[in-house]
Enzyme design. Structure first.
Site: not given
Length: 146
Positions: A5, A9, A62, A66, A80, A123
């Protein structure tokens, strides 16, 4: 290695879902709320990737929301790229031997982060269950940002 993925944000989850789903046409795969971490993750996939996404949980986008506000600078809104690897320790050792800095070592036998030459976070996730913890990884600290 298998692509999993890309994470971005978002400031407003409803507005972002409207854009990605209602306007762009992506479909929600699954979501997760973390009270302790104070965030919501929503995973999306393209319509033609539905079968593969259902079978393999990839390829996905994704969206990370937050709950506490933060101003993202320096490209921090782009999170990432994520790849699944057969052996997190062997992969990280191979990267280190090639001169790649391991920003977040796989202390847990499951997850590590490195950065591309253009400072894109990558990642690395262990395929299946986490490997048993082992040195030198357990004792390594984080280096830089990831």
């Amino acid at each position: 290695m298998r692509y999993l993925h890309t994470m971005v944000r978002v400031h407003n989850l409803d507005e972002s879902l409207d854009f990605y789903c209602n306007k762009l046409g992506l479909l929600e795969h699954h979501r997760m709320d973390s009270e302790a971490g104070r965030f919501t993750l929503v995973y999306l996939h393209a319509p033609l990737d539905a079968g593969q996404a259902k079978a393999t949980d990839a390829p996905l986008l994704e969206l990370t929301y937050n709950w506490d506000t933060e101003v993202y600078t320096g490209g921090r809104n782009f999170g990432h790229l994520a790849f699944e690897v057969d052996n997190i320790y062997q992969t990280c050792q191979k990267l280190m031997d090639a001169g790649v800095l391991i920003n977040r070592p796989p202390r847990d036998g499951h997850m590590a982060f490195v950065r591309s030459p253009d400072a894109i976070s990558i990642e690395l996730l262990q395929k299946g269950e986490s490997l048993p913890q082992q040195e030198p990884w357990v004792s390594m600290g984080n280096t830089g940002s990831w």
